[in-house]
Design an enzyme around this catalytic site. Structure first.
Site, PDB file in Angstrom:
ATOM      1  N   ASN A  92       0.844  -1.198   0.000  1.00  0.00           N
ATOM      2  CA  ASN A  92       0.000   0.000   0.000  1.00  0.00           C
ATOM      3  C   ASN A  92       0.876   1.244   0.000  1.00  0.00           C
ATOM      4  O   ASN A  92       1.899   1.280   0.683  1.00  0.00           O
ATOM      5  CB  ASN A  92      -0.870   0.058   1.254  1.00  0.00           C
ATOM      6  CG  ASN A  92      -1.751  -1.141   1.427  1.00  0.00           C
ATOM      7  OD1 ASN A  92      -2.054  -1.846   0.485  1.00  0.00           O
ATOM      8  ND2 ASN A  92      -2.184  -1.377   2.654  1.00  0.00           N
ATOM      9  N   TYR A 125      -7.685  14.513  -1.731  1.00  0.00           N
ATOM     10  CA  TYR A 125      -7.785  13.632  -0.572  1.00  0.00           C
ATOM     11  C   TYR A 125      -7.537  14.426   0.697  1.00  0.00           C
ATOM     12  O   TYR A 125      -6.639  15.276   0.749  1.00  0.00           O
ATOM     13  CB  TYR A 125      -6.754  12.512  -0.694  1.00  0.00           C
ATOM     14  CG  TYR A 125      -6.618  11.675   0.557  1.00  0.00           C
ATOM     15  CD1 TYR A 125      -7.628  10.800   0.924  1.00  0.00           C
ATOM     16  CD2 TYR A 125      -5.488  11.777   1.370  1.00  0.00           C
ATOM     17  CE1 TYR A 125      -7.519  10.041   2.081  1.00  0.00           C
ATOM     18  CE2 TYR A 125      -5.377  11.027   2.520  1.00  0.00           C
ATOM     19  CZ  TYR A 125      -6.394  10.161   2.877  1.00  0.00           C
ATOM     20  OH  TYR A 125      -6.298   9.436   4.017  1.00  0.00           O
ATOM     21  N   GLU A 134     -12.773  11.028   6.524  1.00  0.00           N
ATOM     22  CA  GLU A 134     -11.795  10.908   5.444  1.00  0.00           C
ATOM     23  C   GLU A 134     -12.553  11.102   4.134  1.00  0.00           C
ATOM     24  O   GLU A 134     -13.628  10.539   3.951  1.00  0.00           O
ATOM     25  CB  GLU A 134     -11.140   9.530   5.484  1.00  0.00           C
ATOM     26  CG  GLU A 134     -10.075   9.311   4.421  1.00  0.00           C
ATOM     27  CD  GLU A 134      -9.524   7.892   4.444  1.00  0.00           C
ATOM     28  OE1 GLU A 134      -8.349   7.712   4.109  1.00  0.00           O
ATOM     29  OE2 GLU A 134     -10.283   6.961   4.795  1.00  0.00           O
ATOM     30  N   GLU A 231      -2.431   7.189  -5.220  1.00  0.00           N
ATOM     31  CA  GLU A 231      -2.557   6.077  -4.280  1.00  0.00           C
ATOM     32  C   GLU A 231      -2.499   4.761  -5.050  1.00  0.00           C
ATOM     33  O   GLU A 231      -3.034   4.660  -6.155  1.00  0.00           O
ATOM     34  CB  GLU A 231      -3.896   6.216  -3.554  1.00  0.00           C
ATOM     35  CG  GLU A 231      -4.152   5.205  -2.474  1.00  0.00           C
ATOM     36  CD  GLU A 231      -5.312   5.641  -1.573  1.00  0.00           C
ATOM     37  OE1 GLU A 231      -5.852   4.769  -0.874  1.00  0.00           O
ATOM     38  OE2 GLU A 231      -5.664   6.837  -1.566  1.00  0.00           O
TER      39      GLU A 231
END
Length: 244
Positions: A92, A125, A134, A231
């Protein structure tokens, strides 16, 4: 996760003004990266590439997090530009430039190249506090569309483009030394922008925030950071993005 970009929480560093600590949110666990630093840029220090860090660079806030599983290199360049490359189809990671704190109505411009291979997002983001929210305004993505694993709440047209509005809830997540439930708010551009090369756009965050509010999706009373983020999850790719 072929659906993991939304179903399992991708870990990220966020510097909370509301708790005054660095935290990494994961599904069912929390870790504090030992190599996290703050400052004006950083070097390439680990076998997995650039270590996790937040700070300022050329007048912009940056946030970069990796779990170390991918070979990933994040570089802050002049002004609002950053470059990210990742490979290995593992792990990630997320990074980008913007502002800390964010605001309710900022118009954010971005341009550059975005070339993901697999699961990835290019998005506005950020986080808010009180309550902890979020949020994503997704301009483009790779193979995985978050529509497949989130509750669709409505539609909005902003800046001449259509977006699906989504909401997901993360229940009893461990943040530092307390367990919290928090929500993710999403606007996902439909159709997405071409993720295979040159990309640019302008996002009026106030248009999205107002649409969320009209659907009962209220942001927190104070903003944490707000960035244009690239991301990736178990994928590879490159991005060079300039934020203004």
């Amino acid at each position: 996760m072929s659906q993991a970009l939304s179903q399992a929480k991708i870990s990220k560093i966020f510097s909370f003004s509301c708790i005054a600590l660095f935290a990494t949110v994961v599904t069912g666990a929390v870790t504090l990266p030992t190599n996290a630093t703050k400052g004006e840029g950083f070097g390439l220090l680990s076998h997995s590439g650039t270590p996790s860090a937040t700070g300022t660079s050329n007048g912009y806030y940056y946030s970069w997090w990796t779990d170390g599983a991918a070979q990933a290199t994040y570089t802050n360049s002049a002004g609002g530009q950053y470059t990210l490359s990742w490979s290995g189809n593992n792990g990630n990671l997320v990074g980008g430039k913007g502002w800390n704190p964010g605001t309710n109505g900022r118009v954010i411009n971005y341009s550059g190249t975005y070339q993901p291979n697999g699961n990835s997002y290019l998005s506005i983001y950020g986080w808010t506090c009180n309550p902890l929210i979020e949020y994503y305004i997704v301009e483009s993505y790779g193979l995985y569309n978050p529509l497949s694993a989130a509750l669709k709440r409505g539609l909005v047209t902003c800046d001449g483009a259509n977006y699906d509005i989504l909401m997901t809830t993360h229940t009893n997540q461990l943040l530092i030394n307390s367990t919290q439930t928090f929500q993710q708010y999403w606007s996902v551009r439909n159709p997405k922008k071409n993720p295979r090369g040159l990309i640019s756009g302008s996002v009026n965050t106030g248009c999205h925030f107002a649409a969320w509010q009209n659907l009962g999706m209220s942001l927190g009373s104070s903003h944490n950071y707000q960035i244009v983020a690239t991301e990736g999850y178990q994928s590879s790719g490159t991005a060079t993005i300039t934020v203004s």
